[in-house]
Motif scaffolding. Structure first.
Motif, short mmCIF file in Angstrom:
data_model
loop_
_atom_site.label_atom_id
_atom_site.label_comp_id
_atom_site.label_asym_id
_atom_site.label_seq_id
_atom_site.Cartn_x
_atom_site.Cartn_y
_atom_site.Cartn_z
N PHE A 219 0.83 -1.20 0.00
CA PHE A 219 0.00 0.00 0.00
C PHE A 219 0.87 1.26 0.00
CE2 PHE A 219 -2.55 3.25 2.19
CZ PHE A 219 -3.69 3.22 1.41
N THR A 220 1.89 1.29 0.89
CA THR A 220 2.78 2.46 0.97
C THR A 220 3.59 2.62 -0.30
OG1 THR A 220 2.96 2.12 3.36
CG2 THR A 220 4.62 3.52 2.33
N ALA A 221 4.09 1.51 -0.83
CA ALA A 221 4.91 1.58 -2.04
C ALA A 221 4.11 2.12 -3.22
CB ALA A 221 5.47 0.19 -2.37
N LEU A 222 2.85 1.71 -3.35
CA LEU A 222 2.03 2.21 -4.45
C LEU A 222 1.78 3.71 -4.34
CD1 LEU A 222 -0.60 -0.66 -4.82
CD2 LEU A 222 1.06 0.06 -6.53
N LEU A 223 1.45 4.16 -3.14
CA LEU A 223 1.22 5.60 -2.96
C LEU A 223 2.49 6.40 -3.25
CD1 LEU A 223 -0.96 5.67 0.30
CD2 LEU A 223 -1.71 5.99 -2.06
N LEU A 224 3.62 5.92 -2.74
CA LEU A 224 4.88 6.63 -2.96
C LEU A 224 5.26 6.60 -4.43
CD1 LEU A 224 7.32 8.09 -1.82
CD2 LEU A 224 8.36 5.87 -1.31
N PHE A 225 5.04 5.47 -5.09
CA PHE A 225 5.39 5.34 -6.51
C PHE A 225 4.56 6.31 -7.36
CE2 PHE A 225 5.19 2.69 -10.55
CZ PHE A 225 6.43 3.11 -10.99
N VAL A 226 3.28 6.42 -7.05
CA VAL A 226 2.42 7.35 -7.79
C VAL A 226 2.88 8.79 -7.57
CG1 VAL A 226 0.09 8.31 -7.92
CG2 VAL A 226 0.41 5.85 -7.83
N ALA A 227 3.24 9.13 -6.32
CA ALA A 227 3.72 10.48 -6.03
C ALA A 227 5.00 10.78 -6.80
CB ALA A 227 3.94 10.64 -4.53
#
Length: 247
Positions: A219-227
């Motif tokens: 979940f964290t990796a996806l949010l950070l990757f999108v940012a």
């Protein structure tokens, strides 16, 4: 003569549609090599957990998402509370929200077909679609690829159920097919797009997520990757604007 003129475009359109459907089925083969054994692993896990055989195809149709289904088998077998199951489903499948931003759903026109395309928007279908040049995409090709992917998954699950019913002992390690499949799809996407910055940003996102929030790393990796991708897009657009103004 006029009837022949009217018939020719219809026949040509039908032939084009069949060609695109055939192309979609071929597109699915690379993903199918990983989906089918993963489906076998699901069927084996269902049988080894002492659950009814029909749970494998039922999960494959009700929750068409490989990684989630493997988790659900263990949760059902241990009678996990419904709240924990709901949270797991949200965290594991939250990545599909980001898929919708670039998945070519606009190519599918019929409402029922579009609903199926949303339902069958799994990781493998997204990766295969992303590897195709935009000019080669079409609605029939996309749907044929998604239907074939689901056929591999459901068929693999039924084979796994049959094997689990006759094997004398448990089989371990087949669940690694999921990790291997994602690795192959990532390498194929990188080879076709040559997007080294995106690969590096994904690596940074995963590393930071594992270090800071190991319990919800995906979940964290996806949010950070999108940012990071949005930041990269902003920088690239600004640089292109400056180059255009100096030209």
């Amino acid at each position: 003569m006029q009837q022949d003129v009217l018939t020719f475009p219809a026949a040509s359109a039908s032939a084009t549609r069949r060609t695109r459907i055939s192309q979609g089925a071929r597109d699915s083969l690379s993903a199918g090599l990983g989906i089918f054994p993963l489906g076998i692993a699901l069927g084996l896990m269902v049988m080894q957990a002492g659950l009814p055989w029909w749970l494998a195809p039922a999960l494959s149709l009700a929750a068409f998402a490989g990684s989630l289904e493997l988790l659900l088998v263990g949760m059902v077998a241990t009678s996990t509370p419904l709240a924990a199951v709901a949270l797991t489903v949200l965290v594991v499948n939250f990545r599909h929200v980001f898929y919708a931003f670039s998945f070519p759903l606009h190519l599918v026109k019929h409402p029922v077909a579009k609903a199926y395309a949303v339902y069958a928007m799994i990781d493998e279908a997204y990766a295969v679609s992303a590897s195709l040049p935009e000019r080669e995409r079409s609605g029939p090709r996309l749907l044929a690829m998604q239907i074939a992917c689901e056929a591999y998954w459901v068929g693999g699950g039924l084979v796994g159920v049959a094997l689990g019913a006759v094997l004398p002992g448990p089989v371990k390690g087949l669940e690694f097919a999921l990790c291997a499949l994602f690795t192959v799809l990532t390498l194929d996407a990188f080879r076709s797009r040559k997007e080294l910055p995106s690969v590096l940003l994904a690596g940074v996102s995963v590393t930071v997520a594992l270090a800071l929030t190991p319990g919800t790393a995906m979940f964290t990796a996806l949010l950070l990757f999108v940012a990071l991708l949005l930041a990269r897009h902003a920088v690239t657009a600004r640089r292109a604007g400056r180059e255009a103004s100096h030209a």
